[in-house]
Design a protein around this motif. Structure first.
Motif, PDB file in Angstrom:
ATOM      1  N   VAL A   1       6.518  -9.916  -1.753  1.00 52.50           N
ATOM      2  CA  VAL A   1       6.813  -8.595  -2.316  1.00 52.50           C
ATOM      3  C   VAL A   1       6.475  -7.542  -1.273  1.00 52.50           C
ATOM      4  O   VAL A   1       5.316  -7.426  -0.846  1.00 52.50           O
ATOM      5  N   ALA A   2       7.469  -6.797  -0.861  1.00 50.96           N
ATOM      6  CA  ALA A   2       7.250  -5.715   0.103  1.00 50.96           C
ATOM      7  C   ALA A   2       6.759  -4.478  -0.642  1.00 50.96           C
ATOM      8  O   ALA A   2       7.404  -4.008  -1.584  1.00 50.96           O
ATOM      9  N   VAL A   3       5.632  -3.942  -0.216  1.00 55.12           N
ATOM     10  CA  VAL A   3       5.015  -2.781  -0.870  1.00 55.12           C
ATOM     11  C   VAL A   3       5.119  -1.589   0.068  1.00 55.12           C
ATOM     12  O   VAL A   3       4.608  -1.622   1.199  1.00 55.12           O
ATOM     13  N   ARG A   4       5.788  -0.540  -0.389  1.00 56.93           N
ATOM     14  CA  ARG A   4       5.886   0.704   0.381  1.00 56.93           C
ATOM     15  C   ARG A   4       4.851   1.683  -0.162  1.00 56.93           C
ATOM     16  O   ARG A   4       4.904   2.064  -1.342  1.00 56.93           O
ATOM     17  N   VAL A   5       3.947   2.097   0.699  1.00 54.44           N
ATOM     18  CA  VAL A   5       2.871   3.005   0.312  1.00 54.44           C
ATOM     19  C   VAL A   5       3.165   4.377   0.889  1.00 54.44           C
ATOM     20  O   VAL A   5       3.431   4.512   2.103  1.00 54.44           O
ATOM     21  N   ARG A   6       3.121   5.403   0.031  1.00 53.30           N
ATOM     22  CA  ARG A   6       3.388   6.768   0.478  1.00 53.30           C
ATOM     23  C   ARG A   6       2.290   7.693  -0.044  1.00 53.30           C
ATOM     24  O   ARG A   6       1.901   7.633  -1.206  1.00 53.30           O
TER      25      ARG A   6
END
Length: 395
Positions: A287-292
């Motif tokens: 699972v690719a997690v994009r953190v912003r």
């Protein structure tokens, strides 16, 4: 006049004590001396007839003071043996009355001891002490004035005094018991809150790691015979995740065992700065997690920082285990008075919510964390598909 040896020794022991009990005993000795002085000051002066027989007596000042001190001496036992102290004071009052030196102040002191008995002993003992004191008071009033008019006025005052003393003692006892019950309730609540906190920490820490281990173990099982390189990578992820989980559990146990004043033992708890490592672990699970981050980042209180991280961690764990998707996004917005957390995925949405709400504690734990910090929490399927977790924490 030389002071009695027992009184000198008692005062010396009290002077060496520095505990609250010692202060209480010191007040008891002071009360005894005050009562002795009041009895001495109200004794009849000059020659007067004996009450128990013919003849007259004429005690001088030093002798009268000794009589007053001895008759008031039982007051020093009021903390440990209030019933014995009351009985001794009544005996002393009867002794003075028999010698023709009776004083109403002895009976007033007995009324004060009735209050101590009612405050420190069961209610029936306090009631029995009150009735006994009134009976003795009545007998001594009639004995002090044989053949005289009935002292109705003084006896009515005695009834009022003893009633006030008994009721006051009972109220003090009930207030003490109520305070003890409140302290026990607060202690029980604190224990429950600590148990819930530990349960949340264990769940958030272990559930994330076990989810990744389960997924990687399944992948390794399916490809171990056909793609041994991928199986080896999955086993490596399992080993790394397991070691990290054991380290986290060890740190938690150390933190639970250490003393409150030992601030150097154990490792710091994770926070928002640990999100990159969390994203790497999720990526290993597929699972690719994009953190912003939005807004100007600032240092958060420890409990807010930890709770924010745990909310993201649990949300990502749910995505890995239930959402059946390969990506999710994490947005952390720093507002002037709060931190806003939002985790979105485009997975199975409502279907994914069933195992979360049905048998797990993830959503309930996140909601408890936010509630303890006086924030707001919302979680549910998205209309366009997927699942959304949002939290606002004052900071």
């Amino acid at each position: 006049m030389n002071a009695p040896v027992w009184l000198v020794n008692r005062l010396r022991r009290l002077a060496r004590r520095r505990t609250p009990t010692g202060w209480f005993d010191a007040f008891a000795v002071g009360g005894m001396l005050l009562l002795a002085w009041l009895v001495f000051d109200t004794m009849p002066a000059g020659p007067h007839p004996l009450v128990v027989g013919p003849g007259t007596v004429d005690f001088q000042g030093a002798q009268r003071l000794e009589l007053a001190v001895v008759s008031a001496a039982p007051v020093v036992m009021c903390r440990r043996r209030p019933v014995t102290a009351l009985a001794g004071l009544l005996v002393g009052a009867a002794w003075l009355t028999a010698l023709g030196e009776g004083s109403t102040m002895s009976l007033v002191g007995a009324g004060a001891l009735v209050s101590v008995v009612a405050a420190s002993r069961p209610r029936w003992i306090g009631l029995a002490a009150t009735i006994t004191t009134f009976a003795a008071w009545t007998v001594l009033e009639f004995a002090a004035t044989p053949g005289g008019p009935t002292p109705y006025g003084r006896l009515s005052n005695a009834v009022l005094l003893l009633a006030v003393a008994f009721i006051g003692g009972v109220l003090i006892r009930e207030r003490r018991e109520h305070g003890r019950a409140l302290r026990e309730q607060v202690a029980a609540s604190a224990v429950t809150a600590e148990r819930l906190r530990i349960a949340r920490e264990l769940h958030d820490m272990v559930a994330h790691s076990i989810g990744i281990v389960a997924i990687q173990a399944g992948a390794a099982k399916r490809c171990i015979s056909t793609q041994p390189v991928l199986a080896a990578e999955a086993l490596e992820v399992i080993e790394t995740t397991s070691r990290e989980t054991l380290t986290g559990l060890r740190h938690m146990l150390v933190a639970l065992r250490r003393a409150e004043n030992d601030r150097d033992s154990g490792a710091p708890m994770p926070g928002l700065d640990s999100l990159p490592a969390l994203a790497d672990n999720a990526a290993r699970a597929g699972v690719a997690v994009r953190v912003r981050f939005d807004g100007e980042r600032r240092e958060l209180p420890a409990e807010v920082d930890l709770s924010a991280y745990r909310i993201v961690q649990e949300s990502v764990t749910n995505v890995v285990r239930h959402a059946d998707t390969g990506q999710c996004s994490v947005a952390i917005a720093f507002r002037p008075r709060e931190v806003v957390i939002e985790v979105l995925d485009d997975g199975r949405g409502g279907l994914a919510d069933a195992p979360r709400a049905g048998g797990g504690f993830g959503l309930a734990g996140m909601r408890e964390r936010v509630s303890l910090l006086h924030g707001s929490f919302d979680a549910g399927p998205r209309p366009e598909g997927g699942f959304r977790v949002a939290a606002r924490i004052p900071a």
